[in-house]
Motif scaffolding. Structure first.
Motif, PDB file in Angstrom:
ATOM      1  N   VAL A   1      16.328  96.178  44.149  1.00 52.40           N
ATOM      2  CA  VAL A   1      16.713  95.628  45.454  1.00 52.40           C
ATOM      3  C   VAL A   1      17.014  96.760  46.434  1.00 52.40           C
ATOM      4  CG1 VAL A   1      18.393  94.186  46.672  1.00 52.40           C
ATOM      5  CG2 VAL A   1      17.604  93.521  44.404  1.00 52.40           C
ATOM      6  N   VAL A   2      17.701  97.794  45.968  1.00 48.10           N
ATOM      7  CA  VAL A   2      18.023  98.927  46.838  1.00 48.10           C
ATOM      8  C   VAL A   2      16.751  99.676  47.233  1.00 48.10           C
ATOM      9  CG1 VAL A   2      19.237 101.138  46.976  1.00 48.10           C
ATOM     10  CG2 VAL A   2      20.352  99.168  45.907  1.00 48.10           C
ATOM     11  N   PHE A   3      15.840  99.883  46.266  1.00 54.40           N
ATOM     12  CA  PHE A   3      14.563 100.524  46.587  1.00 54.40           C
ATOM     13  C   PHE A   3      13.790  99.719  47.626  1.00 54.40           C
ATOM     14  CE2 PHE A   3       9.967 100.269  45.932  1.00 54.40           C
ATOM     15  CZ  PHE A   3       9.594 101.571  46.254  1.00 54.40           C
ATOM     16  N   ALA A   4      13.739  98.398  47.431  1.00 54.42           N
ATOM     17  CA  ALA A   4      13.020  97.539  48.381  1.00 54.42           C
ATOM     18  C   ALA A   4      13.649  97.628  49.766  1.00 54.42           C
ATOM     19  CB  ALA A   4      13.030  96.096  47.883  1.00 54.42           C
ATOM     20  N   GLY A   5      14.977  97.725  49.813  1.00 54.66           N
ATOM     21  CA  GLY A   5      15.644  97.876  51.094  1.00 54.66           C
ATOM     22  C   GLY A   5      15.280  99.181  51.769  1.00 54.66           C
ATOM     23  N   ALA A   6      15.249 100.280  50.995  1.00 57.07           N
ATOM     24  CA  ALA A   6      14.899 101.585  51.561  1.00 57.07           C
ATOM     25  C   ALA A   6      13.447 101.594  52.055  1.00 57.07           C
ATOM     26  CB  ALA A   6      15.103 102.679  50.511  1.00 57.07           C
ATOM     27  N   PHE A   7      12.537 101.003  51.274  1.00 53.81           N
ATOM     28  CA  PHE A   7      11.132 100.951  51.680  1.00 53.81           C
ATOM     29  C   PHE A   7      10.958 100.082  52.924  1.00 53.81           C
ATOM     30  CE2 PHE A   7       6.785  99.143  51.361  1.00 53.81           C
ATOM     31  CZ  PHE A   7       6.069 100.333  51.467  1.00 53.81           C
ATOM     32  N   LEU A   8      11.698  98.981  52.976  1.00 52.84           N
ATOM     33  CA  LEU A   8      11.630  98.131  54.164  1.00 52.84           C
ATOM     34  C   LEU A   8      12.127  98.874  55.395  1.00 52.84           C
ATOM     35  CD1 LEU A   8      11.140  95.516  55.646  1.00 52.84           C
ATOM     36  CD2 LEU A   8      13.344  94.660  54.819  1.00 52.84           C
ATOM     37  N   GLY A   9      13.101  99.755  55.227  1.00 50.62           N
ATOM     38  CA  GLY A   9      13.581 100.543  56.362  1.00 50.62           C
ATOM     39  C   GLY A   9      12.472 101.372  56.973  1.00 50.62           C
ATOM     40  N   ILE A  10      11.637 101.967  56.130  1.00 46.86           N
ATOM     41  CA  ILE A  10      10.485 102.738  56.624  1.00 46.86           C
ATOM     42  C   ILE A  10       9.529 101.827  57.369  1.00 46.86           C
ATOM     43  CG2 ILE A  10       8.471 104.095  55.917  1.00 46.86           C
ATOM     44  CD1 ILE A  10      10.150 105.011  53.474  1.00 46.86           C
ATOM     45  N   CYS A  11       9.200 100.694  56.741  1.00 46.72           N
ATOM     46  CA  CYS A  11       8.233  99.766  57.336  1.00 46.72           C
ATOM     47  C   CYS A  11       8.763  99.132  58.621  1.00 46.72           C
ATOM     48  CB  CYS A  11       7.880  98.678  56.324  1.00 46.72           C
ATOM     49  SG  CYS A  11       6.980  99.281  54.884  1.00 46.72           S
ATOM     50  N   ALA A  12      10.033  98.736  58.598  1.00 45.08           N
ATOM     51  CA  ALA A  12      10.610  98.077  59.771  1.00 45.08           C
ATOM     52  C   ALA A  12      10.677  99.014  60.966  1.00 45.08           C
ATOM     53  CB  ALA A  12      12.009  97.553  59.440  1.00 45.08           C
ATOM     54  N   GLY A  13      10.937 100.301  60.711  1.00 45.69           N
ATOM     55  CA  GLY A  13      10.947 101.263  61.808  1.00 45.69           C
ATOM     56  C   GLY A  13       9.612 101.296  62.522  1.00 45.69           C
ATOM     57  N   LEU A  14       8.522 101.216  61.759  1.00 50.05           N
ATOM     58  CA  LEU A  14       7.185 101.228  62.349  1.00 50.05           C
ATOM     59  C   LEU A  14       6.869  99.900  63.033  1.00 50.05           C
ATOM     60  CD1 LEU A  14       5.319 102.972  59.389  1.00 50.05           C
ATOM     61  CD2 LEU A  14       6.063 104.018  61.538  1.00 50.05           C
ATOM     62  N   LEU A  15       7.172  98.789  62.367  1.00 49.77           N
ATOM     63  CA  LEU A  15       6.857  97.475  62.945  1.00 49.77           C
ATOM     64  C   LEU A  15       7.569  97.255  64.271  1.00 49.77           C
ATOM     65  CD1 LEU A  15       6.441  94.063  61.296  1.00 49.77           C
ATOM     66  CD2 LEU A  15       8.269  94.293  62.974  1.00 49.77           C
ATOM     67  N   TRP A  16       8.874  97.538  64.301  1.00 52.16           N
ATOM     68  CA  TRP A  16       9.633  97.228  65.514  1.00 52.16           C
ATOM     69  C   TRP A  16       9.315  98.180  66.664  1.00 52.16           C
ATOM     70  CZ3 TRP A  16      11.622  92.865  66.760  1.00 52.16           C
ATOM     71  CH2 TRP A  16      12.043  91.983  65.762  1.00 52.16           C
ATOM     72  N   THR A  17       8.890  99.386  66.357  1.00 52.98           N
ATOM     73  CA  THR A  17       8.483 100.290  67.434  1.00 52.98           C
ATOM     74  C   THR A  17       7.167  99.823  68.042  1.00 52.98           C
ATOM     75  OG1 THR A  17       9.623 102.144  66.402  1.00 52.98           O
ATOM     76  CG2 THR A  17       7.926 102.672  68.025  1.00 52.98           C
ATOM     77  N   ALA A  18       6.222  99.424  67.195  1.00 56.03           N
ATOM     78  CA  ALA A  18       4.957  98.893  67.708  1.00 56.03           C
ATOM     79  C   ALA A  18       5.197  97.615  68.514  1.00 56.03           C
ATOM     80  CB  ALA A  18       4.004  98.614  66.546  1.00 56.03           C
ATOM     81  N   GLN A  19       6.078  96.767  68.011  1.00 58.45           N
ATOM     82  CA  GLN A  19       6.408  95.532  68.725  1.00 58.45           C
ATOM     83  C   GLN A  19       7.051  95.831  70.070  1.00 58.45           C
ATOM     84  OE1 GLN A  19       9.906  94.661  69.053  1.00 58.45           O
ATOM     85  NE2 GLN A  19       9.428  92.881  70.321  1.00 58.45           N
ATOM     86  N   GLY A  20       8.006  96.760  70.090  1.00 62.07           N
ATOM     87  CA  GLY A  20       8.682  97.100  71.337  1.00 62.07           C
ATOM     88  C   GLY A  20       7.739  97.707  72.355  1.00 62.07           C
ATOM     89  N   THR A  21       6.786  98.492  71.880  1.00 63.89           N
ATOM     90  CA  THR A  21       5.789  99.080  72.776  1.00 63.89           C
ATOM     91  C   THR A  21       4.999  97.999  73.483  1.00 63.89           C
ATOM     92  OG1 THR A  21       5.576 100.986  71.296  1.00 63.89           O
ATOM     93  CG2 THR A  21       3.805 100.641  72.899  1.00 63.89           C
TER      94      THR A  21
END
Length: 469
Positions: free
Chosen positions: A109-129
């Motif tokens: 669960v902790v690993f999945a959270g850390a990996f999601l942090g990487i992915c979410a940083g990219l998704l939300w930046t593209a979305q905000g753009t």
């Protein structure tokens, strides 16, 4: 890509800002929207909040680091691949809780959270753009509200699933496997949908203008641009406290406050919370686009509105919170404390139910205003990507700290008080920027200073058709 079709009195085409924004909204409907529904269950649908606290601390820690550079990554690779890769992390995160139901493997669960942090940083930046740079200036508020409405519909519908499955769960137990499987399938569909977006360079607005980008981006130019976002406008730093505070309230609202209720009531609260976000985004999004008033006037009015809501809603929240049992009683292994059920009615449930709804309204108002403020500072896609990265990075740093505080069993009253205080302080820091730097318009010439493009690159020549563009 440019073949128009009519919707009511308007003509739209595939590569138009509105179609692209709606597609991004659907991706977020299926990925972050379902993630919000899962988070809104309290403890990620588990009884013990420990696993989710650890996962979210890892999530927002990696999110904070990656997001600072995600604007550069988005400018290099483009919004489509960045968004698609970012969506994958949500599927793995939900799968980790399905696994936890069977083996209680907190490490996964902790690993999945850390990996999601990487992915979410990219998704939300593209979305905000996309959300800040695609729309014309006079429609940014409503575009933001449309996105927020669709995005939160994901959490609303996602909350209906566990509500139906746990409607008879009058005790406090983990949600069943079907809830997590449903989330995983929907998130996979969202990741696939992201691949159908068109590239930002192909988007054409109704007035014939294009999104301002870099024609020849490189790692060197984009890292330099990342620094220039701050050095050329250092006053932007005054918005950082508002960025920091923009997600810290989730820890108290969705984990601490919502754990005062039993399983089925938590799912109902989650449904009402995200539904109220739709109302908040609608009210503030359309109000920010009222052309009867100049944009600079609307910016000042929105700041006053946020400041008022901060003291009215959170003041009411304190009146409720100070009467609740402390963490030591609620989370004790042998606790006999009866958690609140929706059948309790009256002051026992109806009051906190409306309070939870007001918290959701407030969240949408805060987020809508931040995106609108950033969009009012520039129409450049390149600059918007960097601002979105700063926003999500600092926001995630704040969230990581507060999830960690919750993991350390910090008293509920302390988390509430610090959250409220930071929200109020953040508005005071942001006031000079909102009051003095939001202009009634930003010219293309000014935005082009942050790009290697020219007017000829971003304005379709007179008489040119969309098909020829």
């Amino acid at each position: 890509m440019y073949k128009g079709f009519r919707v009511g009195k308007s003509e739209i085409w595939y590569a138009s800002p509105i179609v692209q924004l709606l597609m991004v909204a659907m991706v977020c409907f299926l990925c972050p929207g379902m993630f919000n529904a899962l988070t809104g269950l309290g403890a990620g649908g588990q009884v013990d909040p420990g696993a989710q606290n650890d996962a979210n601390t890892a999530l927002y820690s990696t999110f904070a680091v990656v997001a600072f550079f995600s604007g550069t990554i988005t400018n290099i690779f483009g919004v489509k691949p960045t968004l698609a890769f970012g969506a994958l992390g949500y599927c793995i995160y939900s799968a980790s809780f399905l696994s936890y139901n069977h083996n209680e493997n907190r490490g996964f669960v902790v690993f999945a959270g850390a990996f999601l942090g990487i992915c979410a940083g990219l998704l939300w930046t593209a979305q905000g753009t996309i959300m800040m740079s695609y729309p014309p200036e006079d429609k940014k508020g409503r575009y933001i509200s449309w996105f927020w409405i669709i995005f939160n519909l994901g959490a609303v519908i996602g909350s209906l699933v566990p509500l139906g499955q746990n409607i008879n769960a009058t005790g406090s137990s983990a949600v069943n496997d079907g809830t997590y499987i449903g989330f995983i399938v929907l998130m996979l569909v969202g990741a696939a949908l992201a691949l159908l977006l068109c590239n930002a360079s192909n988007v054409i607005r109704h007035d014939g203008s294009k999104v301002i980008l870099m024609k020849n981006p490189s790692w060197k130019t984009e890292i330099k641009g990342l620094a220039e976002t701050i050095t050329l406008a250092p006053w932007v730093i005054l918005l950082f406290p508002m960025f920091f505070a923009s997600n810290i309230f989730y820890t108290y609202q969705l984990n601490d406050m919502n754990l005062q209720f039993n399983t089925r009531t938590r799912t109902l609260n989650s449904l009402l919370y995200w539904t109220s976000q739709i109302l908040g985004a609608s009210v503030f999004g359309y109000a920010l686009d009222i052309t009867k008033f100049r944009r600079s006037v609307r910016a000042k009015a929105s700041l006053v509105g946020l400041f008022s809501l901060t003291f009215v809603i959170w003041g009411g929240g304190w009146a409720w919170q100070r009467l609740q049992v402390p963490r030591e009683v609620l989370e004790a292994p042998d606790s006999t404390h009866r958690r609140i059920d929706w059948t309790d009615g009256g002051e026992k449930y109806i009051g906190p139910m409306f309070l939870f709804m007001f918290y959701g309204f407030y969240d949408a108002a805060w987020q809508t205003c931040i995106y609108w403020y950033m969009g009012a500072l520039s129409n450049s896609g390149r600059k918007a990507a960097n601002l979105a990265g700063f926003y999500k990075g600092i926001q995630s740093a704040g969230a990581a700290i507060f999830w960690r505080l919750d993991g350390l069993k910090t008293p509920f009253n302390t988390i509430f008080g610090v959250t409220w205080g930071l929200l109020a302080a953040a508005l005071l820091f942001a006031a000079p920027v909102i009051w003095l730097k939001v202009k009634d318009t930003v010219t293309a010439e000014e935005d082009l200073k942050f790009s290697d493009e020219t007017i000829a690159d971003v304005v379709v020549t007179k008489g040119a058709t969309k098909e020829a563009a």
